[in-house]
Write an enzyme that holds these catalytic residues in place. Structure first.
Site, PDB file in Angstrom:
ATOM      1  N   CYS A   1     -22.515 -19.513 -27.982  1.00 40.36           N
ATOM      2  CA  CYS A   1     -22.387 -18.206 -27.330  1.00 40.36           C
ATOM      3  C   CYS A   1     -23.168 -17.129 -28.094  1.00 40.36           C
ATOM      4  CB  CYS A   1     -20.930 -17.760 -27.284  1.00 40.36           C
ATOM      5  SG  CYS A   1     -19.761 -19.046 -26.858  1.00 40.36           S
ATOM      6  N   ASP A   2     -23.073 -17.135 -29.419  1.00 39.62           N
ATOM      7  CA  ASP A   2     -23.524 -15.972 -30.189  1.00 39.62           C
ATOM      8  C   ASP A   2     -24.720 -16.237 -31.111  1.00 39.62           C
ATOM      9  OD1 ASP A   2     -21.462 -14.435 -29.105  1.00 39.62           O
ATOM     10  OD2 ASP A   2     -20.039 -15.251 -30.550  1.00 39.62           O
TER      11      ASP A   2
ATOM     12  N   CYS B   1     -18.214 -19.485 -31.989  1.00 42.83           N
ATOM     13  CA  CYS B   1     -19.038 -20.144 -30.981  1.00 42.83           C
ATOM     14  C   CYS B   1     -20.524 -19.893 -31.210  1.00 42.83           C
ATOM     15  CB  CYS B   1     -18.618 -19.660 -29.590  1.00 42.83           C
ATOM     16  SG  CYS B   1     -19.595 -20.404 -28.275  1.00 42.83           S
TER      17      CYS B   1
END
Ligand code: NAP
Length: 308
Positions: free
Chosen positions: A135-136, A132
């Site tokens: 997300c990261d 992701c």
């Protein structure tokens, strides 16, 4: 006893909830481990009709949830471990120590990111291995990173990561991308993205703290092996359907996708319907998942009225 339980809160689940709620079936939605489904891990969605300027994936999912709850949908943050049929054709759903009963069930559990199956992958997740970018990605500023895959997801992730990383290697096992033309061109035109063609990742290499340090690559044509230093690897090689909990109540293909019956969302078990990516390895779009959620809701409604 619930009239209808919907498992999953992606596009298919929320659309099924909107339709069944408006049909006064008072649906109960079980959210699962990733409320909002795959679109919560994406950024701009440019192809969902009705949003000419695009819409952020998480915002779209919140809007769908708002629309479903506005019509009376109830939501519980539970994960279903198993489903059984009762003697009278109703269903018992096991969620940890709880059980729920329903006359009909719509499975809209989507699909989870696939990984390569390399030995130290589990330990590396969260330490330089992820699926992701949204997300990261921001954790990896001014360092080189790699994306594995050649589809729309890989191109989208790679393009997004250029906001942070110093360099994005796009490692693909063939010499041409599977991605749609517009996404492939956007990725390949970016100065920070370097494609690494005909190449597979054979090993994730770690530093002293067990974090990602590099990948060992193998060129599939020449057989040549090399090491590429990257701080994080973003894996975008497709998905695995979340269908393992269905205990034989549905037919599945060799990859675990639920096989729907007679071109509808029905499964081989009467009253059990499947919609979205858990049953669709072909289109896999937000809008097709939403369409299937609608179809499953209409079929569940007809099933319930035929079995009053
Ligand atoms: P995908 O289209 O199935 O692509 C998976 C990619 O991973 C392929 O390039 C495949 O290589 C590669 N791959 C698969 N297994 C591999 C392995 N073991 N080792 C190395 N590479 C491997 O999956 P996706 O990109 O996640 O897309 C899924 C669906 O979502 C598609 O329908 C896509 O159009 C849609 N999507 C749309 C958007 C958007 O429009 N905004 C964004 C993301 C996804 P090969 O090409 O050699 O098979």
């Amino acid at each position: 006893m619930e009239d209808v339980i919907i498992i999953g809160t992606g596009c298919a689940g929320w659309t099924a909830a909107i339709y069944t709620a408006r049909a006064n079936l008072n649906p109960l939605v079980l959210s699962g481990t990733q409320p909002g489904g795959q679109l919560t891990t994406t950024t701009d969605v440019e192809n969902f009709p009705g949003f000419p300027e695009g819409v952020m994936g998480p915002d779209l999912m919140l809007k769908m949830q708002e629309q479903a709850t506005k019509f009376g949908t109830r939501v519980e943050y539970k994960t279903v471990d198993g489903i059984e049929t009762n003697g009278d054709g109703t269903f018992t759903l096991k969620c940890g120590d709880d059980t729920l009963q329903a006359r009909s069930v719509i499975v809209a559990t989507g699909a989870a990111p696939r990984h390569l199956g390399l030995p130290n992958e589990k330990e590396l997740i969260g330490h330089g291995l992820t699926s992701c970018a949204t997300c990261d990605g921001a954790f990896y500023r001014d360092v080189p990173v790699a994306v594995i895959g050649g589809g729309d997801s890989a191109c989208e992730e790679a393009t997004f990561l250029t906001r942070f990383a110093s360099k994005v290697y796009l490692i693909h096992r063939r010499d041409e991308l599977r991605a749609s033309k517009i996404m492939a061109e956007r990725a390949l035109a970016h100065e920070k993205i370097e494609p690494v063609w005909n190449t597979v990742v054979e090993e994730y290499l770690t530093d002293d703290e067990g974090k990602m340090r590099a990948v060992r690559l193998k060129n599939r044509e020449s057989g040549e092996e090399s090491e590429l230093e990257v701080a994080c690897v973003f894996v975008a090689i497709g998905h695995v359907p979340n269908s393992a909990f269905l205990n034989g109540l549905v037919d599945q293909d060799e990859n675990g996708y639920i096989i729907q019956q007679a071109g509808r969302t029905a499964t081989k078990t009467p009253g059990l319907f499947a919609a979205g990516d858990v049953a669709d390895h072909y289109y896999r779009q937000a809008v097709t998942a939403a369409g299937q959620g609608c179809a499953a809701a209409l079929e569940a409604e007809r099933f319930l009225s035929d079995h009053e």
